[in-house]
Design an enzyme around this catalytic site. Structure first.
Site, short mmCIF file in Angstrom:
data_model
loop_
_atom_site.label_atom_id
_atom_site.label_comp_id
_atom_site.label_asym_id
_atom_site.label_seq_id
_atom_site.Cartn_x
_atom_site.Cartn_y
_atom_site.Cartn_z
N GLU A 106 0.85 -1.19 0.00
CA GLU A 106 0.00 0.00 0.00
C GLU A 106 0.88 1.24 0.00
O GLU A 106 1.92 1.26 0.65
CB GLU A 106 -0.88 -0.03 1.26
CG GLU A 106 -1.91 1.07 1.33
CD GLU A 106 -2.77 0.97 2.61
OE1 GLU A 106 -3.28 -0.13 2.92
OE2 GLU A 106 -2.91 1.99 3.28
N ASP A 108 0.31 5.40 0.46
CA ASP A 108 -0.76 6.30 0.91
C ASP A 108 -0.44 7.79 0.86
O ASP A 108 0.61 8.21 1.35
CB ASP A 108 -1.08 6.04 2.40
CG ASP A 108 -1.57 4.65 2.67
OD1 ASP A 108 -2.32 4.13 1.85
OD2 ASP A 108 -1.18 4.10 3.73
N GLU A 110 -2.56 10.53 2.80
CA GLU A 110 -3.70 10.69 3.71
C GLU A 110 -3.70 12.12 4.23
O GLU A 110 -2.71 12.56 4.81
CB GLU A 110 -3.60 9.69 4.87
CG GLU A 110 -3.77 8.25 4.37
CD GLU A 110 -3.74 7.24 5.50
OE1 GLU A 110 -4.74 6.56 5.72
OE2 GLU A 110 -2.68 7.12 6.16
#
Ligand SMILES: *[C@@H]1O[C@H](CO)[C@@H](O)[C@H](O)[C@H]1NC(C)=O
Length: 279
Positions: A106, A108, A110
């Site tokens: 993953e 990210d 955010e």
């Protein structure tokens, strides 16, 4: 003056101008071409003839969308305008993720909401084989709720680079030869809005300010689809070219500036011995 002699050059000029204008809008392909709703359907609005999507978080639900396909390398870009008002505990995202599960990869972006005292934090993280803990956080040098900005991930076999408006804010090199980890699995592109109090030290969202709305545009995907005949590290893909194996010197200076002025935390400051941090 003989105008007939100008006709052909003018025609060429206008054709080129037309091409340029089309090129400038080429990231604006319709949402459905590459993406589909994932959850919280009632909180997703498709706007402007599918050129824009609004994700909403209210007390009942967040929402999210994901790409139809998985990818193995590429230049992943999204233009995002973040929710306004008091967005404490509101988390808006744009990320890549392999099949969910304990061994997922993953990558990210955010956006951790805030308020007058605590502006937005852009939190980035990388999971390899289910293992994260590679957090880095920065403040942004603009108000991300006022307008759309570009958030981009370059992923090739040599490095992962996070960009904000084409300025590199984070680099994660492929250090597997020195014992570091690097994402290897095909991933989908996702975008979500949800509420999480991990980002606000347990303080819940201010539901008086709901609904919280994040807007996304730019649904073209420049990436290596998996499965396909092509190897995703093939030099056929422009983002794998030698000049994308490293930042150039101008980009390195820009990255240093960002780190000097806007860095809030970086897991590498506590992990000097980690090969991933020795660059
Ligand atoms: C990381 O680099 C090594 C060579 O140093 C290469 O063999 C490997 O394929 C790269 N990993 C990925 C996921 O591209």
């Amino acid at each position: 003056m003989d105008f007939s002699r100008l006709f052909f050059p003018l025609l060429v000029f206008f054709l080129l101008a037309l091409l340029y204008v089309n090129g400038a809008y080429e990231d604006n392909v319709p949402f459905e071409q590459n993406y589909a709703m994932l959850w919280g359907q009632e909180n997703i609005k498709v706007l402007d003839q599918s050129r824009e999507v609004q994700l909403t978080l209210d007390q009942h639900s967040g929402s999210g969308f994901e790409s139809w396909h998985q990818y193995g390398s590429g230049w992943f870009n999204m233009r995002v305008k973040l929710p306004k008002k008091d967005t404490t505990a509101v988390i808006t995202t744009f990320y890549l993720q392999s099949d969910d599960g304990p061994t997922r990869d993953e990558i990210d972006f955010e956006f951790l909401g805030g308020n007058m005292e605590h502006p937005y934090i852009l939190h980035t993280n990388i999971f390899t084989n289910g293992q994260g803990g590679r957090e880095q956080g920065i403040h942004l040098w603009f108000d991300p709720t006022a307008d759309f900005h570009d958030y981009t991930l370059l992923w090739n076999q040599k490095q992962l680079v996070f960009f904000v408006d084409n300025i590199p804010i984070r680099v994660f090199k492929n250090t597997t030869q020195k014992g570091g980890k690097f994402p290897t699995q095909a991933m989908k592109i996702l975008a979500t809005i949800w509420s999480g109090t991990w980002a606000s030290h347990g303080v819940p969202a201010n539901w008086n300010d709901a609904p919280f709305e994040a807007n996304y545009i730019g649904f073209r995907v420049n990436a290596c689809q998996v499965p396909s005949n092509q190897q995703c590290d093939s030099s056929m893909f422009w983002w794998n070219a030698h000049k994308f194996w490293d930042l150039n010197s101008r980009q390195k200076r820009a990255l240093n500036n960002v780190r000097t002025q806007f860095l809030l935390y970086d897991y590498c400051t506590k992990s000097f011995h980690n090969p991933e941090c020795q660059n």
